[in-house]
Design a protein around this motif. Structure first.
Motif, mmCIF file in Angstrom:
data_model
loop_
_atom_site.group_PDB
_atom_site.id
_atom_site.type_symbol
_atom_site.label_atom_id
_atom_site.label_comp_id
_atom_site.label_asym_id
_atom_site.label_seq_id
_atom_site.Cartn_x
_atom_site.Cartn_y
_atom_site.Cartn_z
ATOM 1 N N LEU A 24 0.825 -1.206 0.000
ATOM 2 C CA LEU A 24 0.000 0.000 0.000
ATOM 3 C C LEU A 24 0.862 1.260 0.000
ATOM 4 O O LEU A 24 0.595 2.207 -0.739
ATOM 5 C CB LEU A 24 -0.927 -0.004 1.212
ATOM 6 C CG LEU A 24 -1.840 1.206 1.365
ATOM 7 C CD1 LEU A 24 -2.820 1.279 0.197
ATOM 8 C CD2 LEU A 24 -2.576 1.136 2.675
ATOM 9 N N ALA A 25 1.923 1.248 0.809
ATOM 10 C CA ALA A 25 2.809 2.417 0.867
ATOM 11 C C ALA A 25 3.503 2.629 -0.473
ATOM 12 O O ALA A 25 3.612 3.759 -0.952
ATOM 13 C CB ALA A 25 3.834 2.234 1.980
ATOM 14 N N ALA A 26 3.972 1.547 -1.084
ATOM 15 C CA ALA A 26 4.650 1.672 -2.383
ATOM 16 C C ALA A 26 3.675 2.184 -3.443
ATOM 17 O O ALA A 26 4.037 3.033 -4.259
ATOM 18 C CB ALA A 26 5.229 0.325 -2.796
ATOM 19 N N SER A 27 2.446 1.680 -3.426
ATOM 20 C CA SER A 27 1.455 2.146 -4.391
ATOM 21 C C SER A 27 1.143 3.630 -4.195
ATOM 22 O O SER A 27 0.980 4.363 -5.163
ATOM 23 C CB SER A 27 0.161 1.335 -4.252
ATOM 24 O OG SER A 27 0.399 -0.008 -4.565
ATOM 25 N N ALA A 28 1.068 4.042 -2.932
ATOM 26 C CA ALA A 28 0.794 5.448 -2.648
ATOM 27 C C ALA A 28 1.927 6.340 -3.133
ATOM 28 O O ALA A 28 1.694 7.411 -3.704
ATOM 29 C CB ALA A 28 0.571 5.644 -1.146
ATOM 30 N N VAL A 29 3.167 5.895 -2.933
ATOM 31 C CA VAL A 29 4.329 6.689 -3.377
ATOM 32 C C VAL A 29 4.354 6.781 -4.897
ATOM 33 O O VAL A 29 4.562 7.859 -5.461
ATOM 34 C CB VAL A 29 5.635 6.080 -2.830
ATOM 35 C CG1 VAL A 29 6.846 6.684 -3.501
ATOM 36 C CG2 VAL A 29 5.700 6.273 -1.319
ATOM 37 N N VAL A 30 4.120 5.653 -5.553
ATOM 38 C CA VAL A 30 4.120 5.658 -7.024
ATOM 39 C C VAL A 30 2.973 6.526 -7.543
ATOM 40 O O VAL A 30 3.146 7.294 -8.488
ATOM 41 C CB VAL A 30 4.025 4.215 -7.563
ATOM 42 C CG1 VAL A 30 3.738 4.202 -9.049
ATOM 43 C CG2 VAL A 30 5.309 3.458 -7.270
ATOM 44 N N GLY A 31 1.797 6.409 -6.912
ATOM 45 C CA GLY A 31 0.659 7.229 -7.337
ATOM 46 C C GLY A 31 0.924 8.709 -7.137
ATOM 47 O O GLY A 31 0.627 9.530 -8.001
ATOM 48 N N ALA A 32 1.511 9.057 -5.986
ATOM 49 C CA ALA A 32 1.818 10.467 -5.713
ATOM 50 C C ALA A 32 2.886 10.982 -6.673
ATOM 51 O O ALA A 32 2.802 12.119 -7.152
ATOM 52 C CB ALA A 32 2.280 10.638 -4.274
ATOM 53 N N ALA A 33 3.879 10.157 -6.966
ATOM 54 C CA ALA A 33 4.927 10.567 -7.907
ATOM 55 C C ALA A 33 4.337 10.767 -9.300
ATOM 56 O O ALA A 33 4.679 11.722 -10.002
ATOM 57 C CB ALA A 33 6.041 9.531 -7.945
ATOM 58 N N GLY A 34 3.413 9.878 -9.690
ATOM 59 C CA GLY A 34 2.758 10.027 -10.988
ATOM 60 C C GLY A 34 1.949 11.307 -11.070
ATOM 61 O O GLY A 34 1.974 12.003 -12.087
ATOM 62 N N LEU A 35 1.240 11.618 -9.993
ATOM 63 C CA LEU A 35 0.475 12.868 -9.971
ATOM 64 C C LEU A 35 1.384 14.088 -10.021
ATOM 65 O O LEU A 35 1.079 15.076 -10.690
ATOM 66 C CB LEU A 35 -0.402 12.920 -8.721
ATOM 67 C CG LEU A 35 -1.589 11.964 -8.698
ATOM 68 C CD1 LEU A 35 -2.289 12.048 -7.344
ATOM 69 C CD2 LEU A 35 -2.554 12.270 -9.821
ATOM 70 N N ALA A 36 2.512 14.007 -9.313
ATOM 71 C CA ALA A 36 3.454 15.126 -9.320
ATOM 72 C C ALA A 36 4.032 15.339 -10.714
ATOM 73 O O ALA A 36 4.177 16.481 -11.174
ATOM 74 C CB ALA A 36 4.567 14.878 -8.312
ATOM 75 N N VAL A 37 4.343 14.249 -11.399
ATOM 76 C CA VAL A 37 4.878 14.364 -12.760
ATOM 77 C C VAL A 37 3.823 14.946 -13.696
ATOM 78 O O VAL A 37 4.119 15.821 -14.510
ATOM 79 C CB VAL A 37 5.380 12.985 -13.262
ATOM 80 C CG1 VAL A 37 5.660 13.010 -14.754
ATOM 81 C CG2 VAL A 37 6.624 12.563 -12.495
ATOM 82 N N ASP A 38 2.580 14.457 -13.557
ATOM 83 C CA ASP A 38 1.506 15.002 -14.395
ATOM 84 C C ASP A 38 1.310 16.500 -14.154
ATOM 85 O O ASP A 38 1.114 17.272 -15.096
ATOM 86 C CB ASP A 38 0.193 14.270 -14.120
ATOM 87 C CG ASP A 38 0.184 12.857 -14.678
ATOM 88 O OD1 ASP A 38 1.052 12.546 -15.519
ATOM 89 O OD2 ASP A 38 -0.691 12.063 -14.277
ATOM 90 N N ALA A 39 1.369 16.904 -12.892
ATOM 91 C CA ALA A 39 1.216 18.328 -12.571
ATOM 92 C C ALA A 39 2.365 19.143 -13.145
ATOM 93 O O ALA A 39 2.157 20.238 -13.679
ATOM 94 C CB ALA A 39 1.145 18.512 -11.054
ATOM 95 N N ALA A 40 3.586 18.601 -13.054
ATOM 96 C CA ALA A 40 4.744 19.328 -13.586
ATOM 97 C C ALA A 40 4.655 19.457 -15.106
ATOM 98 O O ALA A 40 4.928 20.527 -15.665
ATOM 99 C CB ALA A 40 6.035 18.622 -13.185
ATOM 100 N N VAL A 41 4.263 18.385 -15.778
ATOM 101 C CA VAL A 41 4.139 18.430 -17.238
ATOM 102 C C VAL A 41 3.050 19.426 -17.639
ATOM 103 O O VAL A 41 3.224 20.222 -18.569
ATOM 104 C CB VAL A 41 3.847 17.020 -17.800
ATOM 105 C CG1 VAL A 41 3.422 17.078 -19.259
ATOM 106 C CG2 VAL A 41 5.066 16.128 -17.650
#
Length: 86
Positions: free
Chosen positions: A43-60
């Motif tokens: 769950l923690a790994a999924s949350a980190v990957v999901g948050a990182a994906g959202l951060a990348v989408d926001a940056a793009v």
């Protein structure tokens, strides 16, 4: 009434039955605790990957918007040779 005629729930538990149930409960809790650790880590790994994906989408998205603003500003300041194709 003799205890052999009592329903199972009313009969007193023997020490061996209690010990067997206790041992089974401890064994299950040890097995489940390992599963729980894996589930929490997953769950923690999924949350980190999901948050990182959202951060990348926001940056793009921010870079795209910034690029459009800079492009429009440059067109206004420098003057556009051709009409935009938008």
């Amino acid at each position: 009434m003799p205890s052999s005629h009592l329903p199972l729930s009313a009969q007193p538990l023997r020490a061996t039955t209690l010990a067997a149930r206790w041992f089974g409960l401890m064994l299950c809790s040890l097995a489940l605790s390992g599963c729980a650790v894996i589930a929490v880590a997953d769950l923690a790994a999924s949350a980190v990957v999901g948050a990182a994906g959202l951060a990348v989408d926001a940056a793009v998205g921010t870079v795209k918007i910034g690029g459009k603003v800079i492009g429009k500003t440059a067109d206004v300041v420098l003057g556009s040779d051709a009409a935009p194709a938008d």
